[in-house]
Design an enzyme around this catalytic site. Structure first.
Site, mmCIF file in Angstrom:
data_model
loop_
_atom_site.group_PDB
_atom_site.id
_atom_site.type_symbol
_atom_site.label_atom_id
_atom_site.label_comp_id
_atom_site.label_asym_id
_atom_site.label_seq_id
_atom_site.Cartn_x
_atom_site.Cartn_y
_atom_site.Cartn_z
ATOM 1 N N SER A 122 -1.678 96.563 132.172
ATOM 2 C CA SER A 122 -2.819 96.911 131.929
ATOM 3 C C SER A 122 -3.733 96.195 131.737
ATOM 4 C CB SER A 122 -2.397 97.872 130.717
ATOM 5 O OG SER A 122 -3.938 98.303 130.095
ATOM 6 N N TYR A 150 -0.752 97.990 121.466
ATOM 7 C CA TYR A 150 -0.508 98.404 122.835
ATOM 8 C C TYR A 150 -0.678 97.311 123.880
ATOM 9 C CZ TYR A 150 -1.319 100.564 127.522
ATOM 10 O OH TYR A 150 -1.297 100.815 128.937
ATOM 11 N N LYS A 154 2.263 95.289 126.250
ATOM 12 C CA LYS A 154 2.059 95.051 127.860
ATOM 13 C C LYS A 154 2.335 93.542 128.295
ATOM 14 C CE LYS A 154 1.864 99.459 129.141
ATOM 15 N NZ LYS A 154 3.159 99.907 129.949
HETATM 16 N N1 UFG Z 1 -15.655 107.037 125.464
HETATM 17 C C1 UFG Z 1 -16.369 107.938 124.871
HETATM 18 N N2 UFG Z 1 -16.287 109.013 124.221
HETATM 19 C C2 UFG Z 1 -14.920 109.470 124.259
HETATM 20 C C3 UFG Z 1 -14.046 108.599 124.884
HETATM 21 C C4 UFG Z 1 -14.295 107.504 125.745
HETATM 22 O O1 UFG Z 1 -17.613 107.498 125.092
HETATM 23 O O2 UFG Z 1 -14.682 110.488 123.635
HETATM 24 C C5 UFG Z 1 -15.840 105.644 126.301
HETATM 25 C C6 UFG Z 1 -15.096 104.719 125.696
HETATM 26 O O3 UFG Z 1 -15.848 103.934 124.283
HETATM 27 C C7 UFG Z 1 -15.136 103.599 126.684
HETATM 28 C C8 UFG Z 1 -15.183 104.713 127.950
HETATM 29 O O4 UFG Z 1 -15.464 105.928 127.689
HETATM 30 O O5 UFG Z 1 -16.266 103.029 126.823
HETATM 31 C C9 UFG Z 1 -13.696 104.625 128.628
HETATM 32 O O6 UFG Z 1 -12.947 105.187 127.541
HETATM 33 P P1 UFG Z 1 -11.256 105.526 127.752
HETATM 34 O O7 UFG Z 1 -10.556 106.003 126.556
HETATM 35 O O8 UFG Z 1 -11.282 106.611 128.890
HETATM 36 O O9 UFG Z 1 -10.651 104.366 128.564
HETATM 37 P P2 UFG Z 1 -10.424 102.912 127.917
HETATM 38 O O10 UFG Z 1 -11.114 102.134 128.506
HETATM 39 O O11 UFG Z 1 -10.733 102.885 126.376
HETATM 40 O O12 UFG Z 1 -8.784 102.453 128.021
HETATM 41 C C10 UFG Z 1 -8.407 102.226 129.415
HETATM 42 C C11 UFG Z 1 -6.952 102.835 129.594
HETATM 43 C C12 UFG Z 1 -6.003 102.111 128.527
HETATM 44 C C13 UFG Z 1 -6.142 100.794 128.517
HETATM 45 C C14 UFG Z 1 -7.505 100.113 128.487
HETATM 46 C C15 UFG Z 1 -7.586 98.788 128.781
HETATM 47 O O13 UFG Z 1 -6.926 104.220 129.300
HETATM 48 O O14 UFG Z 1 -4.700 102.628 128.629
HETATM 49 O O15 UFG Z 1 -8.322 101.089 129.310
HETATM 50 O O16 UFG Z 1 -8.840 98.222 127.895
HETATM 51 F F1 UFG Z 1 -5.303 99.936 127.476
#
Ligand code: UFG
Length: 346
Positions: A122, A150, A154
């Site tokens: 990841s 997490y 990884k």
């Molecule tokens: N976001 C919102 N509102 C929400 C959910 C997400 O604004 O309800 C934003 C987050 O702050 C982020 C973006 O949308 O800026 C993407 O968020 P996600 O939760 O969809 O994904 P992440 O980037 O947090 O996580 C992804 C993978 C993880 C991994 C990570 C690596 O899903 O498994 O990238 O940093 F660990």
């Protein structure tokens, strides 16, 4: 029995989101996927391209038996827990599944003289190290400083695989995914996490009126529109990267890691606009505070994957990602009505 260039591949966690798409891609390339999954979060209905073995990766005997029965000499290891937030409250589960579970698979692999292990890693291995490289593309050589248990599991998993490969003579590839998104255009498989925490499925559910209004986590990041930039990569492109990783010529004991991302970022607001265009309705949302641990920008430099794996993203255009995701969420083939236990994800 498969010919020399067609491999039987044990796909742990193959009933999950990326695993199911990878099983399909393997089959389409003439390989023989065998899914090994305990269905704690995966779906039996997602297993359509290969045999299914019900088993738990922490049961080394069960993994060994699956390898013996199928004569698989290749493993793609997806099974594990994925929810970053939950890893903070339950690090015990994450170390048990993602690290002890991996050790169990590698022990069975070493005994069975497996030739290749491909590992789901990841972008979380970079963690806050990315903060020093705001808005730059992340290469594999960037510092590794996971910001969550997490990400720690990884990174530990990568190190464990490299050490086992070196000692026991198999070769290994770690694929560091950026933001997996979208669904296969067949409509047969797609994203069905329980609970769902990811931006795209939550925003689509809000736009379709199936879910709560979305909260945008932070509008004061140092990015062009103030919201976080992420590298959304279509799950079918991710699946193709796994096939390339299985087929990559590598010397015994070699280990390589690759970033798998589209190489360009989209902001939260850009994602919401693409969903509005696809659904004909803006996702209802409010503007909220930053979520703990979210870096401003996480965008891959996929040059090494391109050079070594011959991999290029082919369907990671944001509009295509969103269109396929919306089509799936309008009519999911599974996962809509049968909630799974929270947090145990394969
Ligand atoms: N976001 C919102 N509102 C929400 C959910 C997400 O604004 O309800 C934003 C987050 O702050 C982020 C973006 O949308 O800026 C993407 O968020 P996600 O939760 O969809 O994904 P992440 O980037 O947090 O996580 C992804 C993978 C993880 C991994 C990570 C690596 O899903 O498994 O990238 O940093 F660990």
């Amino acid at each position: 029995m498969a010919s020399e260039s067609e491999h039987t591949v044990l796909v742990t966690g193959g009933a999950g989101y990326i695993g199911a798409h990878t099983a399909k891609a393997l089959r389409e390339r003439g390989h023989n996927p065998v899914v090994f999954d305990n269905l704690s979060s995966g779906y039996r209905d997602a297993v359509r391209w290969g045999d299914f073995i019900h088993g738990d990766i922490r049961d080394t005997e069960a993994v060994a038996e699956a390898l013996a029965r199928t004569q698989a000499r290749h493993i793609i290891h997806f099974a594990g827990l994925i929810e970053v937030g939950r890893s903070v409250s339950r690090p015990d589960l994450f170390w048990a599944h993602n690290v002890t579970g991996l050790a169990s698979v590698l022990q069975a692999a070493a005994k069975a003289q497996v030739q290749r292990v491909v590992f789901s890693s990841s972008a979380a291995v970079y963690g806050q190290a990315a903060a020093g490289f705001e808005l730059d593309l992340l290469s594999e050589d960037n510092p590794k400083a996971p910001a969550s248990p997490y990400g720690d599991t990884k990174l530990a998993g990568e190190k464990m695989i490299a050490a086992y490969a070196s000692a026991f003579g198999f070769s290994a590839v770690a694929l560091r995914y950026f933001n997996a998104a979208g669904a296969d255009p067949s409509g047969l498989i797609g994203e069905a996490h329980q609970p769902e925490t990811h931006l795209i499925p939550l925003a689509i559910a809000a736009a379709l009126g199936h879910g709560k209004p979305l909260t945008v986590f932070g509008t004061d990041f140092p990015t062009p529109d103030g919201t976080c930039l992420r590298d959304y990569v279509h799950v079918d492109d991710l699946a193709a990267a796994h096939v390339a990783a299985v087929e990559l010529p590598l010397a015994p004991s070699a280990f390589e890691a690759f970033n798998i991302g589209a190489g360009h970022g989209a902001s939260v607001f850009e994602v919401l606009a693409a969903i509005e265009a696809a659904c004909g309705r803006a996702p209802p949302h409010s503007l909220g505070a930053r979520r703990a641990g979210d870096p401003a920008s996480l965008v891959a430099d996929p040059a090494r994957a391109n050079r070594r794996l011959g991999w290029t993203p082919r369907c990671s255009d944001l509009d295509h990602i969103i269109r396929t995701a919306v089509a799936w969420h309008k009519a999911p083939a599974y996962g809509a009505t049968s909630p799974q236990p929270a947090g145990i994800l394969s």
